[in-house]
Motif scaffolding. Structure first.
Motif, PDB file in Angstrom:
ATOM      1  N   GLY A 238      55.828 -14.632  33.799  1.00 37.29           N
ATOM      2  CA  GLY A 238      55.259 -14.632  32.466  1.00 37.29           C
ATOM      3  C   GLY A 238      54.788 -13.248  32.057  1.00 37.29           C
ATOM      4  O   GLY A 238      55.050 -12.784  30.937  1.00 37.29           O
ATOM      5  N   ALA A 239      54.102 -12.550  32.977  1.00 34.75           N
ATOM      6  CA  ALA A 239      53.621 -11.202  32.686  1.00 34.75           C
ATOM      7  C   ALA A 239      54.798 -10.251  32.450  1.00 34.75           C
ATOM      8  O   ALA A 239      54.759  -9.403  31.539  1.00 34.75           O
ATOM      9  N   ALA A 240      55.844 -10.402  33.258  1.00 31.74           N
ATOM     10  CA  ALA A 240      57.017  -9.541  33.092  1.00 31.74           C
ATOM     11  C   ALA A 240      57.660  -9.779  31.727  1.00 31.74           C
ATOM     12  O   ALA A 240      58.018  -8.829  31.015  1.00 31.74           O
ATOM     13  N   VAL A 241      57.815 -11.069  31.368  1.00 31.74           N
ATOM     14  CA  VAL A 241      58.423 -11.387  30.070  1.00 31.74           C
ATOM     15  C   VAL A 241      57.539 -10.880  28.942  1.00 31.74           C
ATOM     16  O   VAL A 241      58.025 -10.348  27.932  1.00 31.74           O
ATOM     17  N   ALA A 242      56.207 -10.988  29.124  1.00 31.30           N
ATOM     18  CA  ALA A 242      55.286 -10.515  28.081  1.00 31.30           C
ATOM     19  C   ALA A 242      55.438  -9.012  27.873  1.00 31.30           C
ATOM     20  O   ALA A 242      55.489  -8.535  26.729  1.00 31.30           O
ATOM     21  N   SER A 243      55.552  -8.253  28.981  1.00 31.87           N
ATOM     22  CA  SER A 243      55.692  -6.804  28.814  1.00 31.87           C
ATOM     23  C   SER A 243      57.077  -6.468  28.251  1.00 31.87           C
ATOM     24  O   SER A 243      57.249  -5.447  27.574  1.00 31.87           O
ATOM     25  N   TRP A 244      58.063  -7.356  28.514  1.00 30.24           N
ATOM     26  CA  TRP A 244      59.391  -7.186  27.935  1.00 30.24           C
ATOM     27  C   TRP A 244      59.294  -7.347  26.410  1.00 30.24           C
ATOM     28  O   TRP A 244      59.792  -6.505  25.638  1.00 30.24           O
ATOM     29  N   ILE A 245      58.604  -8.431  25.980  1.00 37.75           N
ATOM     30  CA  ILE A 245      58.401  -8.660  24.546  1.00 37.75           C
ATOM     31  C   ILE A 245      57.636  -7.496  23.942  1.00 37.75           C
ATOM     32  O   ILE A 245      57.886  -7.072  22.801  1.00 37.75           O
ATOM     33  N   GLY A 246      56.712  -6.916  24.762  1.00 37.41           N
ATOM     34  CA  GLY A 246      55.941  -5.778  24.302  1.00 37.41           C
ATOM     35  C   GLY A 246      56.741  -4.487  24.224  1.00 37.41           C
ATOM     36  O   GLY A 246      56.188  -3.438  23.945  1.00 37.41           O
ATOM     37  N   GLY A 247      58.020  -4.545  24.523  1.00 42.42           N
ATOM     38  CA  GLY A 247      58.872  -3.380  24.342  1.00 42.42           C
ATOM     39  C   GLY A 247      59.335  -2.712  25.621  1.00 42.42           C
ATOM     40  O   GLY A 247      60.155  -1.793  25.579  1.00 42.42           O
ATOM     41  N   HIS A 248      58.845  -3.165  26.790  1.00 44.66           N
ATOM     42  CA  HIS A 248      59.258  -2.548  28.054  1.00 44.66           C
ATOM     43  C   HIS A 248      60.348  -3.423  28.669  1.00 44.66           C
ATOM     44  O   HIS A 248      60.083  -4.315  29.468  1.00 44.66           O
ATOM     45  N   SER A 249      61.598  -3.171  28.259  1.00 40.85           N
ATOM     46  CA  SER A 249      62.651  -4.087  28.684  1.00 40.85           C
ATOM     47  C   SER A 249      63.145  -3.724  30.080  1.00 40.85           C
ATOM     48  O   SER A 249      63.115  -2.562  30.478  1.00 40.85           O
ATOM     49  N   PRO A 250      63.594  -4.730  30.825  1.00 38.27           N
ATOM     50  CA  PRO A 250      64.127  -4.457  32.164  1.00 38.27           C
ATOM     51  C   PRO A 250      65.409  -3.641  32.063  1.00 38.27           C
ATOM     52  O   PRO A 250      66.115  -3.700  31.056  1.00 38.27           O
ATOM     53  N   ARG A 251      65.694  -2.891  33.135  1.00 33.90           N
ATOM     54  CA  ARG A 251      66.892  -2.051  33.099  1.00 33.90           C
ATOM     55  C   ARG A 251      68.170  -2.884  33.092  1.00 33.90           C
ATOM     56  O   ARG A 251      69.162  -2.517  32.483  1.00 33.90           O
ATOM     57  N   GLU A 252      68.128  -4.000  33.821  1.00 38.39           N
ATOM     58  CA  GLU A 252      69.291  -4.883  33.840  1.00 38.39           C
ATOM     59  C   GLU A 252      68.820  -6.283  33.478  1.00 38.39           C
ATOM     60  O   GLU A 252      68.260  -6.992  34.316  1.00 38.39           O
ATOM     61  N   THR A 253      69.071  -6.628  32.221  1.00 33.74           N
ATOM     62  CA  THR A 253      68.544  -7.886  31.704  1.00 33.74           C
ATOM     63  C   THR A 253      69.020  -9.091  32.512  1.00 33.74           C
ATOM     64  O   THR A 253      68.230  -9.917  32.951  1.00 33.74           O
ATOM     65  N   THR A 254      70.344  -9.166  32.720  1.00 35.96           N
ATOM     66  CA  THR A 254      70.906 -10.332  33.398  1.00 35.96           C
ATOM     67  C   THR A 254      70.342 -10.470  34.799  1.00 35.96           C
ATOM     68  O   THR A 254      69.964 -11.564  35.230  1.00 35.96           O
ATOM     69  N   THR A 255      70.291  -9.338  35.500  1.00 30.23           N
ATOM     70  CA  THR A 255      69.788  -9.366  36.870  1.00 30.23           C
ATOM     71  C   THR A 255      68.339  -9.828  36.900  1.00 30.23           C
ATOM     72  O   THR A 255      67.944 -10.656  37.731  1.00 30.23           O
ATOM     73  N   PHE A 256      67.544  -9.290  35.956  1.00 33.54           N
ATOM     74  CA  PHE A 256      66.146  -9.705  35.905  1.00 33.54           C
ATOM     75  C   PHE A 256      66.031 -11.201  35.686  1.00 33.54           C
ATOM     76  O   PHE A 256      65.282 -11.891  36.384  1.00 33.54           O
ATOM     77  N   LEU A 257      66.809 -11.734  34.734  1.00 34.29           N
ATOM     78  CA  LEU A 257      66.734 -13.167  34.451  1.00 34.29           C
ATOM     79  C   LEU A 257      67.117 -13.980  35.681  1.00 34.29           C
ATOM     80  O   LEU A 257      66.510 -15.011  35.984  1.00 34.29           O
ATOM     81  N   GLY A 258      68.139 -13.502  36.411  1.00 31.45           N
ATOM     82  CA  GLY A 258      68.568 -14.201  37.618  1.00 31.45           C
ATOM     83  C   GLY A 258      67.456 -14.258  38.655  1.00 31.45           C
ATOM     84  O   GLY A 258      67.150 -15.325  39.198  1.00 31.45           O
ATOM     85  N   TYR A 259      66.830 -13.110  38.903  1.00 32.54           N
ATOM     86  CA  TYR A 259      65.745 -13.078  39.892  1.00 32.54           C
ATOM     87  C   TYR A 259      64.571 -13.927  39.431  1.00 32.54           C
ATOM     88  O   TYR A 259      63.957 -14.648  40.230  1.00 32.54           O
ATOM     89  N   ALA A 260      64.232 -13.820  38.129  1.00 35.80           N
ATOM     90  CA  ALA A 260      63.090 -14.565  37.617  1.00 35.80           C
ATOM     91  C   ALA A 260      63.322 -16.066  37.768  1.00 35.80           C
ATOM     92  O   ALA A 260      62.459 -16.802  38.260  1.00 35.80           O
ATOM     93  N   LEU A 261      64.506 -16.509  37.386  1.00 31.64           N
ATOM     94  CA  LEU A 261      64.832 -17.934  37.481  1.00 31.64           C
ATOM     95  C   LEU A 261      64.786 -18.382  38.941  1.00 31.64           C
ATOM     96  O   LEU A 261      64.228 -19.443  39.270  1.00 31.64           O
ATOM     97  N   THR A 262      65.367 -17.561  39.829  1.00 34.15           N
ATOM     98  CA  THR A 262      65.357 -17.908  41.250  1.00 34.15           C
ATOM     99  C   THR A 262      63.926 -18.051  41.751  1.00 34.15           C
ATOM    100  O   THR A 262      63.590 -19.003  42.456  1.00 34.15           O
TER     101      THR A 262
END
Lengths: 147, 129
Positions: B61-85
């Motif tokens: 949640g904190a990671a997604v919040a900072s993403w919404i705040g403009g600090h996007s992950p370098r690899e979106t798909t990879t981040f989503l995969g790890y987060a979901l896992t």
């Protein structure tokens, strides 16, 4: 009657293999879709590993004669693959511009890619029921008719 | 990226990363000890699984919040995969572990708990915080 291969330690193998199947498939998928041109050999090897993990998981879950053969074939190919790719990635790193699951004998994954097929082969070959065998299910209510 | 912005987005997840790692390692210790003592998954491991899951939800949640705040992950798909896992792994391990009411059920929960700190590390790397 053949021993079950998908309970006990086998269920741990199923779980870890399932995780590896998901992880390797996603990783290979992302790599192939996003940047296939950078290291096609590495990414195809990752995809091959992913397929092997999936098939091995399915074989273990099935647990019948065919499933065992399937799992055994996958474990064998994996072992050969991780040894070959591991050796090559150490001797000729320039051939592998990006890491595969099997690079450095699976060092990126805690060497599990090397340990798992060995464990799997031992598990499928074990000669007798595991000595630590415990009741397979929590006691089902006894049939009153039995006594 | 500026040091100040990296600092502000890094601080909150850093606390949560550490907390998630600690509770996951505790759960791993408890579960693997239970396996060594020939015990099936029990209530303590269930509580541990719930705690690790909550920590994982907060971290993602904190990671997604900072993403919404403009600090996007370098690899979106990879981040989503790890987060979901990370969100699914503890609960999934509990379910599979309960299907195996022997010491090996505890092994499954322990192994999954050992993977969570790795996911925390990888999420941190993908986020480049």
């Amino acid at each position: 009657m053949p021993r079950p291969v998908n309970t006990g330690l086998g269920r741990v193998l199923v779980f870890v293999y399932g995780l590896f199947a998901v992880a390797a498939t996603c990783r290979a998928g992302v790599q192939i879709i996003m940047k296939f041109g950078e290291a096609p050999v590495s990414y195809l090897l990752s995809a091959l590993a992913a397929v092997l993990y999936i098939v091995a998981t399915v074989g273990l879950v099935r647990g019948d004669a065919g499933g065992r053969r399937l799992a055994q074939a996958c474990f064998t190919v994996e072992l050969i693959g991780v040894l070959a790719v591991g050796t090559l990635s150490v001797l000729q790193p320039q051939d592998f511009p990006d890491a595969t699951v099997w690079s450095g004998f699976g060092e990126g994954y805690g060497y599990l890619p090397l340990v798992l097929p060995v464990l799997g082969l031992i598990w499928l070959r074990r000669p007798s029921p595991a000595p630590v065998a415990v009741p397979e299910r929590p006691a089902a209510p006894e049939q009153p008719a039995a006594r | 990226m500026g040091a100040a912005s990296a600092d502000t987005v890094a601080r909150m997840p850093a606390v949560l990363s550490t907390a998630t790692t600690v509770v996951a390692l505790l759960l791993a210790a408890v579960a693997l000890l239970a396996a060594a003592l020939n015990r099936a998954p029990d209530r303590v491991q269930l509580i541990g699984t719930v705690v690790v899951s909550i920590a994982a939800v907060l971290l993602v949640g904190a990671a997604v919040a900072s993403w919404i705040g403009g600090h996007s992950p370098r690899e979106t798909t990879t981040f989503l995969g790890y987060a979901l896992t990370m969100l699914l792994l503890p609960a999934g391990a509990w379910i599979v572990g309960r299907m195996e009411p022997t010491r090996f059920g505890s092994v499954i929960i322990g192994v999954a708990a050992l993977i969570v700190p790795v996911l925390v590390l990888r999420i941190g790397q993908v986020f480049g915080a």
